[in-house]
Design an enzyme around this catalytic site. Structure first.
Site, PDB file in Angstrom:
ATOM      1  N   GLY A 269      -1.792   7.874  11.758  1.00 40.74           N
ATOM      2  CA  GLY A 269      -2.943   7.421  12.533  1.00 40.74           C
ATOM      3  C   GLY A 269      -3.211   5.938  12.376  1.00 40.74           C
ATOM      4  O   GLY A 269      -3.351   5.203  13.353  1.00 40.74           O
ATOM      5  N   ALA A 270      -3.259   5.480  11.132  1.00 42.76           N
ATOM      6  CA  ALA A 270      -3.581   4.080  10.871  1.00 42.76           C
ATOM      7  C   ALA A 270      -3.339   3.775   9.406  1.00 42.76           C
ATOM      8  O   ALA A 270      -3.117   4.690   8.607  1.00 42.76           O
ATOM      9  CB  ALA A 270      -5.042   3.799  11.219  1.00 42.76           C
ATOM     10  N   MET A 271      -3.375   2.491   9.056  1.00 45.85           N
ATOM     11  CA  MET A 271      -3.068   2.087   7.694  1.00 45.85           C
ATOM     12  C   MET A 271      -4.019   0.992   7.223  1.00 45.85           C
ATOM     13  O   MET A 271      -4.259   0.016   7.924  1.00 45.85           O
ATOM     14  CB  MET A 271      -1.606   1.611   7.628  1.00 45.85           C
ATOM     15  N   ASN A 273      -4.008  -1.555   5.142  1.00 43.21           N
ATOM     16  CA  ASN A 273      -3.556  -2.803   4.516  1.00 43.21           C
ATOM     17  C   ASN A 273      -4.716  -3.775   4.327  1.00 43.21           C
ATOM     18  O   ASN A 273      -5.538  -3.962   5.219  1.00 43.21           O
ATOM     19  CB  ASN A 273      -2.512  -3.472   5.411  1.00 43.21           C
ATOM     20  N   GLU A 306     -10.269   3.810   7.585  1.00 41.87           N
ATOM     21  CA  GLU A 306      -9.444   2.691   7.104  1.00 41.87           C
ATOM     22  C   GLU A 306     -10.326   1.598   6.508  1.00 41.87           C
ATOM     23  O   GLU A 306      -9.987   1.005   5.490  1.00 41.87           O
ATOM     24  CB  GLU A 306      -8.573   2.119   8.229  1.00 41.87           C
ATOM     25  N   HIS A 309     -11.404   2.500   3.042  1.00 44.49           N
ATOM     26  CA  HIS A 309     -10.341   2.336   2.051  1.00 44.49           C
ATOM     27  C   HIS A 309     -10.435   0.985   1.336  1.00 44.49           C
ATOM     28  O   HIS A 309      -9.874   0.830   0.246  1.00 44.49           O
ATOM     29  CB  HIS A 309      -8.968   2.424   2.718  1.00 44.49           C
TER      30      HIS A 309
HETATM   31  N1  TRP Z   1      -3.021   5.560   4.104  1.00 42.77           N
HETATM   32  C1  TRP Z   1      -3.021   5.961   5.487  1.00 42.77           C
HETATM   33  C2  TRP Z   1      -4.371   6.596   5.717  1.00 42.77           C
HETATM   34  O1  TRP Z   1      -4.601   7.726   5.482  1.00 42.77           O
HETATM   35  C3  TRP Z   1      -1.945   6.945   5.808  1.00 42.77           C
HETATM   36  C4  TRP Z   1      -0.685   6.382   6.342  1.00 42.77           C
HETATM   37  C5  TRP Z   1      -0.557   5.538   7.370  1.00 42.77           C
HETATM   38  C6  TRP Z   1       0.619   6.686   5.939  1.00 42.77           C
HETATM   39  N2  TRP Z   1       0.760   5.316   7.622  1.00 42.77           N
HETATM   40  C7  TRP Z   1       1.500   5.998   6.756  1.00 42.77           C
HETATM   41  C8  TRP Z   1       1.138   7.502   4.959  1.00 42.77           C
HETATM   42  C9  TRP Z   1       2.867   6.105   6.628  1.00 42.77           C
HETATM   43  C10 TRP Z   1       2.505   7.604   4.825  1.00 42.77           C
HETATM   44  C11 TRP Z   1       3.367   6.901   5.640  1.00 42.77           C
HETATM   45  O2  TRP Z   1      -5.289   5.970   6.063  1.00 42.77           O
HETATM   46 ZN    ZN Z   2      -6.465   7.291   4.260  1.00 42.60          ZN
END
Ligand code: TRP
Ligand code: ZN
Length: 888
Positions: A269-271, A273, A306, A309
């Site tokens: 879905g999203a990350m 960073n 996100e 996080h």
């Molecule tokens: N940390 C991300 C989230 O839950 C999850 C995520 C995004 C992820 N891209 C990924 C996990 C690729 C494994 C691989 O918000």
């Molecule tokens: Zn997450």
């Protein structure tokens, strides 16, 4: 921990702190679609416990090594070994700190697994969680190595006018020759999985946010040129998230800029960073013509997730990947709370519990079951699961229920204060709550270490002479994989004793459990709780608000369910009772079909409840819609648990729904005709609720003639995507092959020819037509230019929807759909193992099927598992699904 090799288990019990730390890293990227050069300079510090002879291991995956220097000197041959999984350096300087410089080449265009640095359309972006950074440069790619990053990006101005990374931009300039550069510095030490780069050409919307201490933060959301307007809702959601985290948890944003970039090729879905969230564009872009109410709600919650996080994940990260729930479970809990505050708390809770039951319960009951904090894994990508995320969030919620909201807040405040800057563990997290509230949480903590859903049986007895009311509870833990069964967990039970009008009653004293704030504590395998001084026989309302992630078998007695459906003052429990009545009606119908009996009549009392809930203006529309929504075939299947024949379930369900429509038809029609949404489209909870109510009524009304006309008129009049999609699904699912349906599908495709996100909906609608013939259509759709094997959203919209959202079509008794699906998985696996492995989990419950389907499923699973070329990701899922390896 050793680098994960094919087939080896990584064990939590093997954890060792890093031998070498990286205090600072300087990266320089010479960006090129096929030949990007990455220069890295690592400032290494030998950890205190490490002897100077200890070799240094740097992870690396798919890197072409150009050169290595230690303290500026070329390495000698026997100082270095390059393997499949990384680089080993020996005979290092004796000083405690030294530098390592590497140069590597990578090919972003060939990176179809979308981990590391990859090309997406005309842009470059990165995905590093969990272990993608090692595909960019040699590095100790583990979350307990935190470094300060400085990143210099160099690219052609034409191709990549935008050069983004984490933190603040500290320099930029022209390099001549049509090239330019930018330098980014992130002052917060972070693990490599939070590193990000985006380079390319996108449009942007900007805004600003003043934090509670008065700092101005610049906000930027980058999207495809021309789609800027569609990012406004995401920006609004971002600002609301930032404010909410300050107000609810006292947490403030910490950099001067926060950026979100939307890309079309993304594995999840999203990350999160640091300072540069990268999103699947489907969770950023929305307008009334292309997005449904559900899309808006998803955007709101994922933007929040996100953003949240930044504290739960980034400022405090995980020591190792076994602790993934430390950031994910907690952050899901936080985003659930946020959405509850933004919308209706009861409706949100019901939706979240439905999702938990639909995804996490089957996972926990099947061969892929694992604890919220696993003790071992082969491939960490396969542990971004409903158990880690959703059950992980439930554990945090239970902590709050046990400690009360003030105690919970004290615990979490201590966590932020004590562990800011740390790579932490679940033990450290729990210890903060225990210390801050002076509570022994060791029993509660077991929830993290066992898989399976506890079942709680509840019996009651009232002694009228003694005025005492007894509640007898028994718990057993049922997991899809072997583990000790006599584990008693600490289960918080929110409850009330209700009088005949559904109002809470009082008692004089209680024995058998501590009771406070309406919560009793089930801590033994069997426990009797006795209330004395209860003046008349009460009705028990338990697990109010779904206070623990458990099942309750035997289910509520029919009469108790009818009472709760009418009177329970807990909105979750009231809905749950109605849902349970639906479920029971469906299951009775299936049993009767099995016995070749006529369809059983539906209990008129239940129908009267449905009608009165539908008419009750005190209840909001979204809640009424949820109450009227029958359980899906998948939900019924899960409840039946063995011998599943999805076609039979579907047939019985259709029968019941037809009966409901006939009997409640007049009421529903009146409500449908009277339903009006005032004003133009707004993605508000109120309007969304009204639309879902109308859509739910429509799905009943079309069952009585002339349904096709009603649905056709509705789609013609629809001025927003929610209504359009509701009507399109009804046409496709209830009237497949009808000329109106064919025309509606064709019109839809043409109207949205240039909107991939909307075409995904079009693919999903067709893939989920509940018929054994659907396979033919899916095979054709795979061959249309709309579909692409390389784009995860397309694969999920078509193949994922078919396998998980079409129990009838996917589970054809001849096994043809399994064969097609397994072939498709094999093809996808060569492109993107993360996507293939995740899709494969659609078949995890194959052992619950009736014998013919079960045999067909097994044949195809075994055939696929015999292929030699499978990725580690897919092999791990397949072997656990087939039960070939020992359980978690
Ligand atoms: N940390 C991300 C989230 O839950 C999850 C995520 C995004 C992820 N891209 C990924 C996990 C690729 C494994 C691989 O918000
Ligand atoms: Zn997450």
């Amino acid at each position: 921990m050793k680098p994960s090799e094919n087939g080896t288990d990584i064990l939590l019990s093997d954890y060792k702190p890093p031998a070498y730390l990286v205090n600072e890293v300087h990266l320089r990227f010479e960006l090129d679609r096929q030949n990007t050069i990455v220069h890295a300079k690592l400032h290494i510090e030998r950890a205190a416990q490490t002897s100077w002879e200890t070799p240094l291991f740097l992870d690396g995956d798919d890197l072409t090594l150009v050169s290595v220097l230690i303290n500026g000197q070329p390495v000698l041959r026997d100082q270095m070994t390059v393997s499949e999984t990384g680089l080993i350096l020996r005979q290092l300087p004796k000083e405690p700190t030294f530098t390592i410089e590497t140069v590597v080449r990578i090919n972003p265009e060939k990176n179809t697994q979308l981990m590391g640095l990859y090309a997406t359309r005309n842009n470059f972006c990165t995905q590093c969680e969990a272990e993608g950074f090692r595909r960019i440069t040699f590095f100790p790619d583990r979350p307990d190595v935190l470094a300060v990053f400085t990143v210099r990006l160099e690219g052609k101005f034409e191709e990549t006018p935008l050069l983004l990374s984490n933190g603040n931009k500290i320099d930029q300039g022209d390099l001549g020759d049509g090239k330019h550069f930018a330098v980014w510095h992130d002052p917060f030490p972070k693990p490599a999985y939070l590193f990000a780069v985006f380079a390319g050409d996108l449009g942007v919307i900007t805004d600003s946010f003043t934090t509670m201490s008065g700092r101005d933060v610049r906000l930027e959301i980058y999207v495809e040129h021309g789609k800027e307007e569609r990012a406004l809702y995401a920006m609004d959601a971002l600002k609301r998230s930032m404010r909410w985290d300050e107000e609810r948890f006292g947490l403030e944003y910490d950099l001067d800029i926060f950026m979100i970039v939307a890309v079309s090729d993304f594995n999840m879905g999203a990350m999160e960073n640091k300072g540069l969230n990268i999103f699947n564009d489907k969770y950023v872009l929305a307008d009334p013509h292309t997005a449904t109410d559900a899309d808006y709600a998803n955007i709101e919650s994922i933007i929040a997730h996100e953003y949240f996080h930044n504290w739960t994940g980034n400022r405090i990260t995980c020591r190792d990947w076994f602790q993934l729930c430390l950031k994910e479970g907690l952050t899901v809990y936080r985003d659930h709370e946020f959405s509850s505050d933004m919308r209706s708390r009861a409706v949100k809770r019901i939706a979240d519990v439905r999702a938990l039951r639909a995804h996490q319960f089957p996972e926990d009951a099947g061969p892929l079951a694992h604890p919220v904090r696993p003790q071992k894994y082969k491939e960490i990508n396969n542990f971004y699961t409903a158990t880690v995320y959703e059950k992980g969030a439930e554990l945090v919620r239970m902590l709050e229920t046990i400690l009360g909201s003030e105690g919970f807040r004290r615990g979490i405040d201590l966590y932020f204060q004590r562990h800011d800057g740390d790579a932490a563990t679940i033990e450290q997290f729990i210890a903060c709550f225990a210390e801050a509230t002076d509570t022994d949480l060791s029993h509660f903590a077991k929830w993290y270490d066992y898989s399976g859903t506890p079942n709680v049986s509840v019996k009651t007895a009232y002694d009228a002479a003694k005025k005492s009311f007894s509640v007898i509870m028994q718990q057993t833990l049922r997991s899809g994989v072997p583990q000790p069964r006599d584990i008693a967990l600490h289960i918080p039970v929110s409850f009330a004793l209700l009088n005949d009008g559904g109002k809470p009653m009082v008692w004089d004293s209680v024995d058998g459990s501590k009771v406070s704030n309406g919560v009793l504590h089930l801590t033994e395998s069997q426990q009797t709780i006795r209330f004395d001084g209860v003046q008349s026989e009460p009705r028990l309302s338990v697990f109010r608000g779904f206070s623990a992630p458990i099942t309750q078998i035997p289910e509520q007695a029919h009469d108790d369910a009818l009472f709760a459906a009418r009177h329970d003052d807990d909105p979750f429990n009231r809905w749950n009772a109605i849902n349970g009545l639906f479920m029971r009606t469906m299951k009775d119908a299936i049993a009767d079909i099995d016995r070749n009996a006529a369809t059983p009549p539906v209990d008129p009392q239940f129908l009267a409840i449905l009608e009165s809930v539908a008419r009750d203006n005190e209840l909001d529309f979204a809640y009424r819609a949820l109450c009227l929504t029958p359980p899906t075939v998948n939900e019924i299947a899960r409840d039946l648990s063995t011998g599943i024949n999805p076609s039979a379930i579907h047939a019985a369900r259709e029968n019941i729904l037809d009966t409901v429509s006939v009997i409640c038809g007049e009421t529903f029609e009146t409500l449908f005709d009277g339903a009006r949404i005032d004003g133009s489209f707004e993605p508000t909870a109120a309007q969304a609720g009204a639309r879902s109510f109308v859509g739910t009524l429509l799905s009943y009304l079309v069952r009585t003639t002339p349904g096709i006309d009603l649905a056709t008129t509705f789609i013609g009049a629809a001025d927003n995507m929610t209504d359009k999609l509701t009507a399109l699904s009804i046409l496709a699912h209830q009237f497949p092959g009808h000329s109106n349906t064919i025309k509606a599908l064709a019109d839809f495709r043409e109207a949205y020819a240039s909107e991939p996100m909307v075409l995904d909906k079009w693919l999903s609608v067709q893939a989920t037509v509940p018929s054994e013939e659907t396979l033919t259509d899916v095979k054709e759709l795979v061959d249309t230019p709309i579909f692409s094997w390389k784009n995860p959203n397309r694969a999920r919209a078509l193949l994922g929807a078919f396998a998980t959202g079409n129990p009838v079509g996917f589970n054809r008794p001849d096994g043809e759909a399994y064969a097609f699906f397994c072939d498709s998985i094999l093809r996808l696996d060569a492109i993107n193992p993360q996507v293939s492995a995740r899709l494969m989990t659609a078949m995890r419950s194959w052992k619950d099927l009736e014998p013919v389907r079960q045999a067909a499923a097994e044949t195809n699973l075994r055939k696929l598992s015999e292929r030699s070329e499978l990725s580690r990701d897919l092999r791990d899922i397949l072997s656990r699904t087939l039960g070939a390896t020992n359980a978690h």
